[in-house]
Design an enzyme around this catalytic site. Sequence first.
Site, PDB file in Angstrom:
ATOM      1  N   PRO A  79       1.186  -1.037   0.309  1.00 25.32           N
ATOM      2  CA  PRO A  79      -0.201   0.238   0.254  1.00 25.32           C
ATOM      3  C   PRO A  79       0.808   0.837   0.321  1.00 25.32           C
ATOM      4  O   PRO A  79       1.783   1.757   0.705  1.00 25.32           O
ATOM      5  CB  PRO A  79      -1.424   0.111   1.311  1.00 25.32           C
ATOM      6  CG  PRO A  79      -0.354  -0.767   1.954  1.00 25.32           C
ATOM      7  CD  PRO A  79       1.122  -2.110   1.085  1.00 25.32           C
ATOM      8  N   GLN A 128      -5.786  -1.943   3.303  1.00 27.96           N
ATOM      9  CA  GLN A 128      -4.283  -1.685   4.271  1.00 27.96           C
ATOM     10  C   GLN A 128      -5.400  -0.114   5.020  1.00 27.96           C
ATOM     11  O   GLN A 128      -5.685   0.298   5.079  1.00 27.96           O
ATOM     12  CB  GLN A 128      -3.535  -0.830   4.252  1.00 27.96           C
ATOM     13  CG  GLN A 128      -2.539  -0.203   5.197  1.00 27.96           C
ATOM     14  CD  GLN A 128      -2.569   0.776   4.873  1.00 27.96           C
ATOM     15  OE1 GLN A 128      -2.557   1.751   4.363  1.00 27.96           O
ATOM     16  NE2 GLN A 128      -2.259   1.681   6.540  1.00 27.96           N
ATOM     17  N   THR A 156      -1.713  -2.052   9.580  1.00 30.10           N
ATOM     18  CA  THR A 156      -0.082  -1.582   9.496  1.00 30.10           C
ATOM     19  C   THR A 156      -0.384  -0.572  11.035  1.00 30.10           C
ATOM     20  O   THR A 156      -0.849   0.046  12.112  1.00 30.10           O
ATOM     21  CB  THR A 156      -0.155   0.037   8.817  1.00 30.10           C
ATOM     22  OG1 THR A 156      -0.547  -0.978   7.324  1.00 30.10           O
ATOM     23  CG2 THR A 156       1.256  -0.014   9.288  1.00 30.10           C
ATOM     24  N   SER A 239       8.164  -5.512   8.199  1.00 35.57           N
ATOM     25  CA  SER A 239       8.431  -4.307   7.449  1.00 35.57           C
ATOM     26  C   SER A 239       8.896  -3.193   8.504  1.00 35.57           C
ATOM     27  O   SER A 239       8.737  -3.750   9.164  1.00 35.57           O
ATOM     28  CB  SER A 239       7.108  -3.833   6.676  1.00 35.57           C
ATOM     29  OG  SER A 239       6.488  -2.506   6.088  1.00 35.57           O
ATOM     30  N   HIS A 241       8.353  -0.803   6.999  1.00 35.64           N
ATOM     31  CA  HIS A 241       7.467   0.935   6.279  1.00 35.64           C
ATOM     32  C   HIS A 241       8.369   1.587   5.130  1.00 35.64           C
ATOM     33  O   HIS A 241       8.305   2.475   5.365  1.00 35.64           O
ATOM     34  CB  HIS A 241       7.162   2.213   7.655  1.00 35.64           C
ATOM     35  CG  HIS A 241       5.702   2.387   6.753  1.00 35.64           C
ATOM     36  ND1 HIS A 241       4.569   2.352   7.772  1.00 35.64           N
ATOM     37  CD2 HIS A 241       5.274   3.379   5.850  1.00 35.64           C
ATOM     38  CE1 HIS A 241       3.793   2.991   6.953  1.00 35.64           C
ATOM     39  NE2 HIS A 241       4.059   3.934   6.303  1.00 35.64           N
ATOM     40  N   ARG A 276      13.761  -5.497  -5.492  1.00 37.81           N
ATOM     41  CA  ARG A 276      14.007  -4.910  -7.074  1.00 37.81           C
ATOM     42  C   ARG A 276      14.138  -5.567  -7.941  1.00 37.81           C
ATOM     43  O   ARG A 276      14.558  -4.441  -8.357  1.00 37.81           O
ATOM     44  CB  ARG A 276      15.217  -3.749  -6.368  1.00 37.81           C
ATOM     45  CG  ARG A 276      15.293  -2.458  -5.697  1.00 37.81           C
ATOM     46  CD  ARG A 276      14.310  -1.704  -6.218  1.00 37.81           C
ATOM     47  NE  ARG A 276      13.643  -0.645  -4.719  1.00 37.81           N
ATOM     48  CZ  ARG A 276      12.918  -0.664  -3.904  1.00 37.81           C
ATOM     49  NH1 ARG A 276      11.637  -1.601  -4.000  1.00 37.81           N
ATOM     50  NH2 ARG A 276      12.616   0.092  -2.559  1.00 37.81           N
ATOM     51  N   GLY A 295       7.050  -2.126  -2.855  1.00 39.73           N
ATOM     52  CA  GLY A 295       6.342  -0.777  -2.725  1.00 39.73           C
ATOM     53  C   GLY A 295       6.789   0.725  -3.964  1.00 39.73           C
ATOM     54  O   GLY A 295       5.692   0.527  -5.497  1.00 39.73           O
TER      55      GLY A 295
END
Length: 354
Positions: A79, A128, A156, A239, A241, A276, A295
């Site tokens: 998200p 989310q 979250t 995570s 974030h 990535r 993300g």
Amino acid sequence: MSEDARWLAGLGEQARARLPREVYDYVAQGAREGVTAGEAAWAWHGHRLHPHVLRDVTDVDLSVPVLDGRAGVPWGIAPTTLQGAVHPDGELAVARATAEVDGLMVLTSNAGVTVEEVAATGVRWWLQAYLPSDRTLAIPLLRRAVAAGAGAVVLTVDTPVVATKYAAERAAVERRHPDLVGTNLELAAPNAEKALDLGPHDLDWLRELTGLPVVVKGVLRADDAVRCVQAGAAAVWVSNHGGRQLDRAVATAAALPDVVAAVGGRAQVYVDGGVRSGIDVVTALALGADAVFLGRPVMWALVEGELGVARMHREIGVQTVETLRLAGCSSVSDARGLASPAGLRSLAQAADLQ
Ligand SMILES: Cc1cc2nc3c(=O)[nH]c(=O)nc-3n(C[C@H](O)[C@H](O)[C@H](O)COP(=O)(O)O)c2cc1C
């Protein structure tokens, strides 16, 4: 390396050249000194794969079981707010491109489009959520998401307060794009203070209210992962974030193995942060993640709209299949357990490569 591999690796630089400065900075930045944001990607280089050989890898199945069925690919969309600032088609472009690969999109509660519009694209999607101090303020959006067909709720938990960032505050982007936020926001209680007193009981509350599986996003410790499982979480999402909350928080690539071991198969484990490439995806799966989320790469690909996000899915797919074949795996589950931490010498070399 093919042209296409360079396209994926160069996405961030292309986005920097094409996006307005404050939008690029808003997406790229980490909290405070950016230590955690800065080391996320190379932390994946700190693991090594132990490939199988003499196995038939003619057909490679990328599908994975998730909470509400089977996703076509093991990477999903994390998200992120303000997708509409990156491209006018915003979340809907991401949703359409992701539906094409039968992928999973987690929609931020700060989205610039309604949950019904996202659902109408046909994508598999989860909502989310942040919980405010007054929990009742979250109820209207949660109810609406259930009615629109959300497959799970992702709570979250790493944001009791929004961390200080120096490059670009969200307010600066919102002033430039006043039309892009607020669609679900009146329902998500935008001005409400985020809860400082979140606890395991909130998982029960969410599950009872929505009837959906609850995913806890923002876990970095084995003991917290166990508390989530005991409180009934269907999945734990490792995570930090994207390094946008607690700076100097541990890299997710480093935190993942302990969480996988502590959860011990009692819930699913997801991970995001610095993923990535297809090799990163396979490394995370090899460490025991059930699915991996992206993300910033999605935001950078979204500069080219739906076609850009579709291309990102394609490139990650090509790299993931190649990596699985080279590792002797014909399915995602075959990759599990194939990674171990690299020795110190390889770590130093990985750092030198940056
Ligand atoms: C611009 C931006 C906005 C984000 N907004 C949210 C959000 O609204 N809710 C949330 O749970 N996480 C949010 N995140 C964190 C992402 O879900 C994810 O954890 C992180 O971006 C993964 O790291 P990566 O960007 O290195 O792939 C945001 C991240 C970025 C870059």
